[in-house]
Every structure is written in structure tokens, then in C-alpha cells.
Motif scaffolding. Structure first.
Motif, PDB file in Angstrom:
ATOM      1  N   VAL A 144      27.190  67.237  81.195  1.00 27.97           N
ATOM      2  CA  VAL A 144      28.290  67.504  81.810  1.00 27.97           C
ATOM      3  C   VAL A 144      28.156  67.525  83.276  1.00 27.97           C
ATOM      4  CG1 VAL A 144      29.667  69.766  82.304  1.00 27.97           C
ATOM      5  CG2 VAL A 144      29.010  69.155  79.762  1.00 27.97           C
ATOM      6  N   ASN A 145      28.879  66.602  83.743  1.00 28.74           N
ATOM      7  CA  ASN A 145      28.799  66.670  85.185  1.00 28.74           C
ATOM      8  C   ASN A 145      28.986  67.757  86.239  1.00 28.74           C
ATOM      9  OD1 ASN A 145      29.833  65.603  88.043  1.00 28.74           O
ATOM     10  ND2 ASN A 145      28.842  63.887  87.391  1.00 28.74           N
ATOM     11  N   GLU A 146      28.157  68.000  87.184  1.00 29.09           N
ATOM     12  CA  GLU A 146      28.178  69.033  88.112  1.00 29.09           C
ATOM     13  C   GLU A 146      29.679  69.311  88.765  1.00 29.09           C
ATOM     14  OE1 GLU A 146      25.690  69.097  91.371  1.00 29.09           O
ATOM     15  OE2 GLU A 146      26.049  71.178  91.662  1.00 29.09           O
ATOM     16  N   ASP A 147      30.450  68.063  88.710  1.00 30.23           N
ATOM     17  CA  ASP A 147      31.932  68.322  89.286  1.00 30.23           C
ATOM     18  C   ASP A 147      32.825  67.947  88.154  1.00 30.23           C
ATOM     19  OD1 ASP A 147      30.892  68.622  91.849  1.00 30.23           O
ATOM     20  OD2 ASP A 147      30.962  66.428  92.092  1.00 30.23           O
ATOM     21  N   ALA A 148      32.389  68.182  86.759  1.00 27.44           N
ATOM     22  CA  ALA A 148      33.430  67.824  85.726  1.00 27.44           C
ATOM     23  C   ALA A 148      34.489  68.791  85.679  1.00 27.44           C
ATOM     24  CB  ALA A 148      32.693  68.146  84.399  1.00 27.44           C
ATOM     25  N   PHE A 149      34.515  70.010  86.251  1.00 31.10           N
ATOM     26  CA  PHE A 149      35.648  71.110  86.199  1.00 31.10           C
ATOM     27  C   PHE A 149      36.151  71.241  87.715  1.00 31.10           C
ATOM     28  CE2 PHE A 149      32.612  72.111  82.930  1.00 31.10           C
ATOM     29  CZ  PHE A 149      33.214  71.755  81.746  1.00 31.10           C
ATOM     30  N   LEU A 150      35.648  70.426  88.550  1.00 29.61           N
ATOM     31  CA  LEU A 150      36.032  70.664  90.057  1.00 29.61           C
ATOM     32  C   LEU A 150      37.530  70.539  90.066  1.00 29.61           C
ATOM     33  CD1 LEU A 150      34.482  70.789  92.681  1.00 29.61           C
ATOM     34  CD2 LEU A 150      35.015  68.423  92.997  1.00 29.61           C
ATOM     35  N   GLY A 151      38.168  71.517  90.727  1.00 29.19           N
ATOM     36  CA  GLY A 151      39.596  71.466  90.884  1.00 29.19           C
ATOM     37  C   GLY A 151      40.250  72.593  89.879  1.00 29.19           C
ATOM     38  N   LEU A 152      39.601  72.799  88.915  1.00 24.23           N
ATOM     39  CA  LEU A 152      40.254  73.768  87.938  1.00 24.23           C
ATOM     40  C   LEU A 152      40.549  75.157  88.343  1.00 24.23           C
ATOM     41  CD1 LEU A 152      39.124  72.259  84.547  1.00 24.23           C
ATOM     42  CD2 LEU A 152      40.894  71.594  85.805  1.00 24.23           C
ATOM     43  N   GLY A 171      26.466  74.459  89.683  1.00 19.29           N
ATOM     44  CA  GLY A 171      27.641  74.095  90.367  1.00 19.29           C
ATOM     45  C   GLY A 171      28.826  73.743  89.280  1.00 19.29           C
ATOM     46  N   ALA A 172      28.771  73.265  88.102  1.00 17.22           N
ATOM     47  CA  ALA A 172      29.753  73.172  87.048  1.00 17.22           C
ATOM     48  C   ALA A 172      30.577  74.504  87.054  1.00 17.22           C
ATOM     49  CB  ALA A 172      29.357  72.501  85.868  1.00 17.22           C
ATOM     50  N   LEU A 173      29.614  75.616  86.861  1.00 20.95           N
ATOM     51  CA  LEU A 173      30.368  77.012  86.697  1.00 20.95           C
ATOM     52  C   LEU A 173      30.330  77.432  87.928  1.00 20.95           C
ATOM     53  CD1 LEU A 173      27.814  78.040  83.878  1.00 20.95           C
ATOM     54  CD2 LEU A 173      30.045  76.911  83.650  1.00 20.95           C
ATOM     55  N   SER A 174      29.713  77.559  88.915  1.00 22.73           N
ATOM     56  CA  SER A 174      29.915  78.244  90.298  1.00 22.73           C
ATOM     57  C   SER A 174      31.065  77.810  90.980  1.00 22.73           C
ATOM     58  CB  SER A 174      28.507  78.222  91.149  1.00 22.73           C
ATOM     59  OG  SER A 174      28.115  76.800  91.523  1.00 22.73           O
ATOM     60  N   GLN A 175      31.519  76.553  90.778  1.00 22.84           N
ATOM     61  CA  GLN A 175      32.716  76.085  91.527  1.00 22.84           C
ATOM     62  C   GLN A 175      33.974  76.714  91.015  1.00 22.84           C
ATOM     63  OE1 GLN A 175      32.001  71.607  91.447  1.00 22.84           O
ATOM     64  NE2 GLN A 175      30.683  71.730  93.123  1.00 22.84           N
ATOM     65  N   LEU A 176      33.997  77.453  89.909  1.00 23.77           N
ATOM     66  CA  LEU A 176      35.306  77.831  89.171  1.00 23.77           C
ATOM     67  C   LEU A 176      35.504  79.219  89.628  1.00 23.77           C
ATOM     68  CD1 LEU A 176      34.597  76.665  85.754  1.00 23.77           C
ATOM     69  CD2 LEU A 176      36.095  75.540  87.102  1.00 23.77           C
ATOM     70  N   PRO A 177      36.507  79.323  90.644  1.00 23.82           N
ATOM     71  CA  PRO A 177      36.812  80.484  91.303  1.00 23.82           C
ATOM     72  C   PRO A 177      37.441  81.598  90.394  1.00 23.82           C
ATOM     73  CG  PRO A 177      38.339  78.879  91.874  1.00 23.82           C
ATOM     74  CD  PRO A 177      37.576  78.226  91.223  1.00 23.82           C
ATOM     75  N   SER A 178      38.282  81.260  89.379  1.00 27.28           N
ATOM     76  CA  SER A 178      39.046  82.150  88.536  1.00 27.28           C
ATOM     77  C   SER A 178      38.246  82.442  87.456  1.00 27.28           C
ATOM     78  CB  SER A 178      40.148  81.636  88.156  1.00 27.28           C
ATOM     79  OG  SER A 178      40.713  81.256  89.284  1.00 27.28           O
ATOM     80  N   PHE A 199      19.843  79.698  85.222  1.00 23.18           N
ATOM     81  CA  PHE A 199      19.135  80.936  84.874  1.00 23.18           C
ATOM     82  C   PHE A 199      19.690  82.158  85.674  1.00 23.18           C
ATOM     83  CE2 PHE A 199      16.117  84.758  84.421  1.00 23.18           C
ATOM     84  CZ  PHE A 199      16.130  84.875  83.017  1.00 23.18           C
ATOM     85  N   ALA A 200      19.358  81.952  87.095  1.00 25.32           N
ATOM     86  CA  ALA A 200      19.845  82.865  88.122  1.00 25.32           C
ATOM     87  C   ALA A 200      21.367  83.223  88.202  1.00 25.32           C
ATOM     88  CB  ALA A 200      19.334  82.371  89.520  1.00 25.32           C
ATOM     89  N   TRP A 201      22.090  82.207  88.018  1.00 24.18           N
ATOM     90  CA  TRP A 201      23.314  82.376  87.817  1.00 24.18           C
ATOM     91  C   TRP A 201      24.034  83.277  86.709  1.00 24.18           C
ATOM     92  CZ3 TRP A 201      27.615  81.588  84.871  1.00 24.18           C
ATOM     93  CH2 TRP A 201      28.911  81.709  85.403  1.00 24.18           C
ATOM     94  N   LEU A 202      23.348  83.022  85.530  1.00 23.99           N
ATOM     95  CA  LEU A 202      23.591  83.621  84.317  1.00 23.99           C
ATOM     96  C   LEU A 202      23.219  85.189  84.315  1.00 23.99           C
ATOM     97  CD1 LEU A 202      22.470  81.056  81.659  1.00 23.99           C
ATOM     98  CD2 LEU A 202      24.996  81.752  82.003  1.00 23.99           C
TER      99      LEU A 202
END
Ligand SMILES: *[C@@H]1O[C@H](CO)[C@@H](O)[C@H](O)[C@H]1NC(C)=O
Ligand SMILES: *[C@@H]1O[C@H](CO)[C@@H](O)[C@H](O)[C@H]1NC(C)=O
Length: 293
Positions: A144-152, A171-178, A199-202
Motif C-alpha cells: 500500500v503506497n504511502e500516498d495511496a489514500f492521499l486526498g481522501l 503516512g498512509a494513515l496519518s495523512q487522513l484527517p477524518s 507502532f508509535a502511531w498505533l
């Protein structure tokens, strides 16, 4: 009797209206059901491709439990009213980048239980309406690319459970504001140094995991033993940074030494060359002087 002209006028209007609805009904693809004017239900019909003649104004399209291997990249341009698209349990192996266009109204997309292997950058365009995206149970999905969900920007629920992910860029998760709910369990996570930032993000976002970090496991890089994430802490990954800086340090020291050694050898070589040359030119001068005498 006074009502009669009114009824006479109504009758053709009613006929026109009925014929409009009749045509709508006829638009329903042959093997599918259309329970209301905006829903087309083709679930479990053994379809091997998208049905033809889907009405262009469809809003809910149900295509689960078929054998559909691909969707054209302009699909959502054509069906621009689509709000709900269920493609669960098909044989999709690839989603062309940009399939979800920027103008898409899509709110719900289910691509779970397919054969996807990779979610490249920009797969979902900038689908700002998308709220729920299901990508679980794709047994070969390992990248899953780091920018796979960018813009969602509206995405609230993301399902990536029971795939083949051993790592994921945070980044794939932290870039999702909602983002409110993310499912990641049942993947063959490897808790090596690449996993440290995820892990730190989780740990910080454990309330977004339906079963908390208890539901997640990873295998240790040393012996492959699987452990629950609850058995780990940020301290478990402290070694990563230490060993990384140690390696860096060794590289720096080693390259420093090599550069110095090369420099010393070069200057020694140059110095001796100059020295030899001076001696040689002196010697030949002496010879000349001697021969003049
Ligand atoms: C997936 O679809 C196939 C084909 O229609 C069906 O036989 C199977 O039961 C479905 N699997 C699940 C888990 O629904
Ligand atoms: C799913 O993908 C795997 C590996 O990419 C392939 O071997 C398999 O045939 C695919 N299955 C279907 C049903 O397309």
C-alpha cells in the motif's frame, strides 16, 4: 360532470409518467434487480464482467459475489451519480490509478475479498466524498503506497484487515484527517525497525482500532515468533535508533579513515615525486655544469 374535463386532461399526463417509469424499469440490466429507480442489484449472478446497460443515473450499484476481474478507469466518470458501489468478493486484481475521479460522489466503496495485490499512489484520485473504504480480505495485497489514500479528506473508515501486509508507511494513515476507524488485524506484520513509526502511531491512535492494539499481532524479526502488540512498547524499538546511529557512526568513521588514508598516501606519493624530480633536476644541472668546465 364538471370534473370530467380535468380527468381527461390528467389521463395523458399519467400515461406519459407511467411510460417514463416503464422505460426506467426496462433499463434494468437483464440479470439484475432494480428495487427502486436508483438501485441496481446484480449481486451473486455469476457475472464475469460489468453488466451492460446499467442506467447512467444509478446511485447504488451492488455487484458483490461475482467474478468481475476489472473496472474501467472511466467507470465513475460515466456513472457520476454513484454514491454506493459494492464490488465485494469479485476477482479484481488491479485498480487503475484515477479510477475514482475528483468529481466522484462516491461515499461507500467495497473492494473487500478480491485479488488486489497493490494499492498504488493516487488510486482513489481525490475522492473527497468517500467516507468508507473496504479493502480487507485481499490475500495477496502486500503493498500500500504511502500516498495511496492521499486526498481522501472525508474518509472515516478504512479496512485493510486480513491482507498480506508485512509493513505499511505510517503516512498512509496519518495523512487522513477524518479517519475514525481503521482495521489492520490479521496481517503478517513484522515488528522490525520499519514498523517502529507505525507502532508509535498505533499506540497514539489505538482508539481507532476496533479491538485496540490487543487485536493486532506481529512477528519478531529474530525468530519469527508472533507477539501481540500489547507485549511491545516504544522502548522495544529504541534499539532500532541506537543500532541505526551506531551503523551510521561506523560508516562515518570508516569513510573518514579511508579518506584520510587515501589523502596521506596521495600526499606522500606527491611529495616523493616532487622530491625525486628536484633531486633529478639538480643532478642533471650538476652534470651540465661539470661538462661545461
Ligand atoms: C463469493 O462469491 C462466490 C461466487 O458467487 C460465492 O460462491 C461465495 O459464497 C462468495 N463468498 C462469500 C464469502 O460470500
Ligand atoms: C489471484 O492472484 C494470484 C496471484 O497474483 C493468482 O495466482 C490467482 O490466480 C488469482 N486468482 C484469481 C481468481 O484471479
Amino acid at each position: 360532470m364538471t370534473m370530467l374535463p380535468c380527468v381527461c386532461w390528467l389521463q395523458p399526463v399519467l400515461m406519459v409518467l407511467t411510460s417514463v417509469f416503464w422505460t426506467r424499469g426496462e433499463n434494468c440490466p437483464a440479470t439484475c434487480l432494480c428495487p427502486d429507480p436508483h438501485t441496481v442489484d446484480c449481486s451473486g449472478r455469476g457475472l464475469t464482467h460489468l453488466p451492460d446497460e446499467i442506467p447512467l443515473d444509478v446511485r447504488r450499484l451492488l455487484l458483490a459475489d461475482n467474478w468481475i476481474p476489472r473496472i474501467p478507469s472511466d467507470f465513475l466518470v460515466l456513472y457520476s451519480d454513484l454514491v454506493y458501489l459494492d464490488l465485494r468478493n469479485n476477482t479484481l486484481s488491479y485498480i487503475e490509478p484515477g479510477t475514482l475521479s475528483t468529481s466522484s460522489r462516491l461515499v461507500f466503496l467495497d473492494l473487500g475479498s478480491n485479488n488486489l495485490t497493490e494499492i498504488p499512489k493516487g488510486t482513489f484520485g481525490e475522492s473527497r466524498s468517500l467516507i468508507k473504504l473496504r479493502l480487507g480480505n485481499n490475500p495477496y495485497l502486500s503493498m500500500v503506497n504511502e500516498d495511496a489514500f492521499l486526498g481522501l479528506t472525508s474518509l472515516r473508515e478504512l479496512e485493510l484487515e486480513r491482507n498480506a501486509l508485512s509493513s505499511l508507511k505510517v503516512g498512509a494513515l496519518s495523512q487522513l484527517p477524518s479517519l475514525r476507524v481503521v482495521r489492520l488485524e490479521g496481517n503478517p506484520w513484522v515488528c522490525n525497525c520499519n514498523f517502529a513509526s507505525l507502532f508509535a502511531w498505533l499506540m497514539e491512535n489505538s482508539q481507532k482500532l476496533p479491538n485496540g492494539v490487543e487485536g493486532m499481532e506481529c512477528s519478531l524479526p529474530m525468530d519469527g515468533r508472533r507477539v501481540s502488540l500489547t507485549q511491545l512498547s516504544n522502548d522495544s524499538f529504541r534499539e532500532c535508533q541506537a543500532s541505526l546511529t551506531l551503523t551510521d557512526l561506523l560508516i562515518i568513521i570508516f569513510s573518514g579513515i579511508s579518506v584520510s588514508v587515501v589523502a596521506i598516501m596521495t600526499s606522500f606519493f606527491l611529495a616523493s615525486t616532487v622530491h625525486c624530480f628536484q633531486r633529478w633536476s639538480k643532478g642533471s644541472k650538476g652534470d651540465e655544469e661539470e661538462s661545461e668546465e
